[in-house]
Design a protein around this motif. Structure first.
Motif, PDB file in Angstrom:
ATOM      1  N   GLU A 227       0.829  -1.142   0.041  1.00  0.00           N
ATOM      2  CA  GLU A 227       0.139  -0.186   0.060  1.00  0.00           C
ATOM      3  C   GLU A 227       0.768   1.169  -0.033  1.00  0.00           C
ATOM      4  O   GLU A 227       1.793   1.190   0.499  1.00  0.00           O
ATOM      5  CB  GLU A 227      -1.045   0.031   1.162  1.00  0.00           C
ATOM      6  N   LYS A 228       0.240   2.304  -0.690  1.00  0.00           N
ATOM      7  CA  LYS A 228       1.055   3.614  -0.637  1.00  0.00           C
ATOM      8  C   LYS A 228      -0.359   4.781  -0.481  1.00  0.00           C
ATOM      9  O   LYS A 228      -1.319   4.455  -1.169  1.00  0.00           O
ATOM     10  CB  LYS A 228       1.784   3.814  -1.860  1.00  0.00           C
ATOM     11  N   GLY A 229       0.077   5.636   0.167  1.00  0.00           N
ATOM     12  CA  GLY A 229      -1.060   6.736   0.129  1.00  0.00           C
ATOM     13  C   GLY A 229      -0.811   7.839   0.913  1.00  0.00           C
ATOM     14  O   GLY A 229       0.609   8.266   1.143  1.00  0.00           O
ATOM     15  N   MET A 230      -1.529   9.070   1.207  1.00  0.00           N
ATOM     16  CA  MET A 230      -1.135  10.104   1.820  1.00  0.00           C
ATOM     17  C   MET A 230      -2.139  10.341   2.971  1.00  0.00           C
ATOM     18  O   MET A 230      -3.348   9.725   3.260  1.00  0.00           O
ATOM     19  CB  MET A 230      -1.458  11.360   1.108  1.00  0.00           C
ATOM     20  N   LYS A 231      -1.749  11.265   3.757  1.00  0.00           N
ATOM     21  CA  LYS A 231      -2.657  11.780   5.186  1.00  0.00           C
ATOM     22  C   LYS A 231      -3.282  12.994   4.596  1.00  0.00           C
ATOM     23  O   LYS A 231      -2.803  13.897   3.858  1.00  0.00           O
ATOM     24  CB  LYS A 231      -1.835  12.123   6.277  1.00  0.00           C
ATOM     25  N   PHE A 232      -4.687  13.248   4.885  1.00  0.00           N
ATOM     26  CA  PHE A 232      -5.411  14.302   4.488  1.00  0.00           C
ATOM     27  C   PHE A 232      -5.904  14.980   5.841  1.00  0.00           C
ATOM     28  O   PHE A 232      -6.458  14.036   6.533  1.00  0.00           O
ATOM     29  CB  PHE A 232      -6.681  13.866   3.410  1.00  0.00           C
ATOM     30  N   LYS A 233      -6.197  16.200   5.821  1.00  0.00           N
ATOM     31  CA  LYS A 233      -7.074  16.865   6.811  1.00  0.00           C
ATOM     32  C   LYS A 233      -8.382  17.274   6.464  1.00  0.00           C
ATOM     33  O   LYS A 233      -8.437  17.732   5.287  1.00  0.00           O
ATOM     34  CB  LYS A 233      -6.221  17.895   7.439  1.00  0.00           C
ATOM     35  N   LEU A 234      -9.406  16.993   7.318  1.00  0.00           N
ATOM     36  CA  LEU A 234     -10.831  17.190   6.973  1.00  0.00           C
ATOM     37  C   LEU A 234     -11.031  18.582   7.632  1.00  0.00           C
ATOM     38  O   LEU A 234     -11.080  18.327   8.995  1.00  0.00           O
ATOM     39  CB  LEU A 234     -11.810  16.247   7.119  1.00  0.00           C
ATOM     40  N   ARG A 235     -11.721  19.547   7.019  1.00  0.00           N
ATOM     41  CA  ARG A 235     -12.053  20.777   7.883  1.00  0.00           C
ATOM     42  C   ARG A 235     -13.672  20.960   7.682  1.00  0.00           C
ATOM     43  O   ARG A 235     -14.159  21.864   8.172  1.00  0.00           O
ATOM     44  CB  ARG A 235     -11.397  21.913   7.314  1.00  0.00           C
ATOM     45  N   ARG A 236     -14.208  20.194   7.069  1.00  0.00           N
ATOM     46  CA  ARG A 236     -15.662  20.219   6.703  1.00  0.00           C
ATOM     47  C   ARG A 236     -16.060  18.761   6.555  1.00  0.00           C
ATOM     48  O   ARG A 236     -15.554  17.735   6.251  1.00  0.00           O
ATOM     49  CB  ARG A 236     -15.927  20.903   5.380  1.00  0.00           C
ATOM     50  N   ASN A 237     -17.444  18.909   6.793  1.00  0.00           N
ATOM     51  CA  ASN A 237     -18.294  17.411   6.113  1.00  0.00           C
ATOM     52  C   ASN A 237     -18.256  17.291   4.545  1.00  0.00           C
ATOM     53  O   ASN A 237     -18.539  18.334   3.945  1.00  0.00           O
ATOM     54  CB  ASN A 237     -19.840  17.492   6.620  1.00  0.00           C
ATOM     55  N   CYS A 238     -17.924  16.187   4.310  1.00  0.00           N
ATOM     56  CA  CYS A 238     -17.445  16.134   2.699  1.00  0.00           C
ATOM     57  C   CYS A 238     -18.164  14.925   2.195  1.00  0.00           C
ATOM     58  O   CYS A 238     -18.044  13.822   2.751  1.00  0.00           O
ATOM     59  CB  CYS A 238     -15.966  16.079   2.419  1.00  0.00           C
ATOM     60  N   HIS A 239     -18.656  14.918   0.991  1.00  0.00           N
ATOM     61  CA  HIS A 239     -19.165  13.811   0.061  1.00  0.00           C
ATOM     62  C   HIS A 239     -18.071  13.694  -0.923  1.00  0.00           C
ATOM     63  O   HIS A 239     -17.594  14.813  -1.593  1.00  0.00           O
ATOM     64  CB  HIS A 239     -20.353  14.113  -0.610  1.00  0.00           C
ATOM     65  N   ILE A 240     -17.311  12.553  -0.826  1.00  0.00           N
ATOM     66  CA  ILE A 240     -16.250  12.296  -1.828  1.00  0.00           C
ATOM     67  C   ILE A 240     -16.691  11.904  -3.232  1.00  0.00           C
ATOM     68  O   ILE A 240     -17.147  10.715  -3.328  1.00  0.00           O
ATOM     69  CB  ILE A 240     -15.285  11.284  -1.090  1.00  0.00           C
ATOM     70  N   LYS A 241     -16.127  12.580  -4.218  1.00  0.00           N
ATOM     71  CA  LYS A 241     -16.550  12.097  -5.763  1.00  0.00           C
ATOM     72  C   LYS A 241     -15.810  11.180  -6.176  1.00  0.00           C
ATOM     73  O   LYS A 241     -16.038  10.356  -6.820  1.00  0.00           O
ATOM     74  CB  LYS A 241     -16.790  13.330  -6.239  1.00  0.00           C
ATOM     75  N   ASP A 242     -14.384  11.456  -5.912  1.00  0.00           N
ATOM     76  CA  ASP A 242     -13.313  10.797  -6.673  1.00  0.00           C
ATOM     77  C   ASP A 242     -11.944  10.790  -6.114  1.00  0.00           C
ATOM     78  O   ASP A 242     -11.531  11.899  -5.479  1.00  0.00           O
ATOM     79  CB  ASP A 242     -13.248  11.111  -8.254  1.00  0.00           C
ATOM     80  N   LEU A 243     -11.053   9.866  -6.505  1.00  0.00           N
ATOM     81  CA  LEU A 243      -9.667   9.929  -6.105  1.00  0.00           C
ATOM     82  C   LEU A 243      -8.612  10.025  -7.359  1.00  0.00           C
ATOM     83  O   LEU A 243      -9.099   9.267  -8.280  1.00  0.00           O
ATOM     84  CB  LEU A 243      -9.285   8.633  -5.344  1.00  0.00           C
ATOM     85  N   ASN A 244      -7.602  10.670  -7.585  1.00  0.00           N
ATOM     86  CA  ASN A 244      -7.179  11.099  -8.499  1.00  0.00           C
ATOM     87  C   ASN A 244      -5.431  11.025  -8.232  1.00  0.00           C
ATOM     88  O   ASN A 244      -4.959  11.556  -6.954  1.00  0.00           O
ATOM     89  CB  ASN A 244      -7.261  12.623  -9.101  1.00  0.00           C
ATOM     90  N   PHE A 245      -4.724  10.437  -8.983  1.00  0.00           N
ATOM     91  CA  PHE A 245      -3.285  10.241  -8.703  1.00  0.00           C
ATOM     92  C   PHE A 245      -2.463  10.415 -10.308  1.00  0.00           C
ATOM     93  O   PHE A 245      -3.204   9.988 -11.178  1.00  0.00           O
ATOM     94  CB  PHE A 245      -2.841   9.019  -7.893  1.00  0.00           C
TER      95      PHE A 245
END
Length: 289
Positions: A151-169
């Motif tokens: 596995e590889k990935g990132m740490k993200f910070k959330l500052r709002r309630n969010c609906h996730i649409k897609d992941l891009n790399f």
């Protein structure tokens, strides 16, 4: 929703090859007798792990550091993990059963008040100058199968309630005709990923040596993340590959060194997480309050 399904793992063998042992088997659902693909299998905090393939078949390679009292964990999203000592698996003649667990998912409550949602990109949206790459290949590999469950990935910070649409790399290197990955969302505790927070099996395929920005559509999975989570880890996990030719070995994502961002990686399912000061070209498209 309660689903009562058990899985039957059969056909176990143990093969001794020099200092290496191989535990092999097949994962089936007892409900419909169909194979179960991409089950995580491994030893906690050790670089020993794998996933079952699309036909439910797996091979778990044990190195010389593995002991008879080490525990192999069989884990699948939405089901109770089962643990077996290596010594028990060597002598196993019956079956291993995995039962579903009751998942209490957080209910999404829509307020009567009119809420404005704004489009937001969470993560690094640029490729940069393309000098650095987060490669899934490592020099100690014997073959491509050594990457199963990496596995590889990132740490993200959330500052709002969010609906996730897609992941891009952004893919900078790809020697494969076909690659399958799973997207995993983790809670972060004490600076490292811990429990899965999105209990959905999100599997996607990359075809024909694709390079450039790749989008994973997450709309069908209805992923809503609340701001009180604060920090999450999002990773992609290697499940399956088909080489373009016998020399195929490289797959990499653009990255840059960063003192303020954190990338996560681990070699195998159940392995220890590694942290590095990198900022992968890896972001979420979201609609946030």
């Amino acid at each position: 929703m309660k689903i009562k399904v058990t899985f039957l793992l059969i056909m176990f063998t143990l093969v001794i090859q020099a200092q290496e042992q191989i535990i092999s088997g097949k994962v089936l659902s007892t409900e419909n007798n169909e194979p179960l693909p991409y089950v995580n299998i491994g030893i906690k905090d050790k670089s020993v792990g794998t996933v079952s393939n699309e036909n439910g078949v797996f091979k778990l390679y044990l190195d010389h550091k593995v002991r008879l009292n080490d525990t192999v964990i069989f884990s699948y999203i939405g089901y109770k993990a089962e643990k077996y000592l290596i010594s028990d698996l060597k002598n196993l003649t019956g079956s291993i059963l995995l039962q579903s667990k009751n998942m209490e998912l957080d209910e999404v409550v829509l307020s009567a008040e009119k809420v404005k949602y704004k489009s937001k990109k969470i993560g690094r949206t640029s490729k940069g100058i393309g000098l650095f790459h987060a490669n899934f290949y490592s020099y100690n590999e014997k073959d491509v199968d050594d990457r199963l469950s990496k596995e590889k990935g990132m740490k993200f910070k959330l500052r709002r309630n969010c609906h996730i649409k897609d992941l891009n790399f952004n893919i900078t290197s790809n020697n494969f005709k076909s690659l399958k990955f799973r997207v995993n969302f983790y809670k972060i505790e004490d600076g490292i990923p811990t429990e899965i927070i999105v209990h959905k099996n999100i599997v996607f395929e990359i075809k024909d040596n694709f390079h450039g920005w790749f989008k994973v559509d997450l709309e069908p999975y209805d992923i809503y993340l609340k701001e009180d989570i604060e920090e999450i880890a999002v990773t992609i996990q290697w499940l399956e590959s088909v080489k373009t030719d016998e020399k195929s070995k490289y797959f990499a994502i653009a990255t840059a060194s960063s003192p303020i961002h954190t990338a996560f990686s681990r070699e195998k399912a159940m392995d220890k997480w590694n942290k590095s000061g990198q900022n992968l070209s890896f972001y979420l498209n979201a609609m946030c309050e």
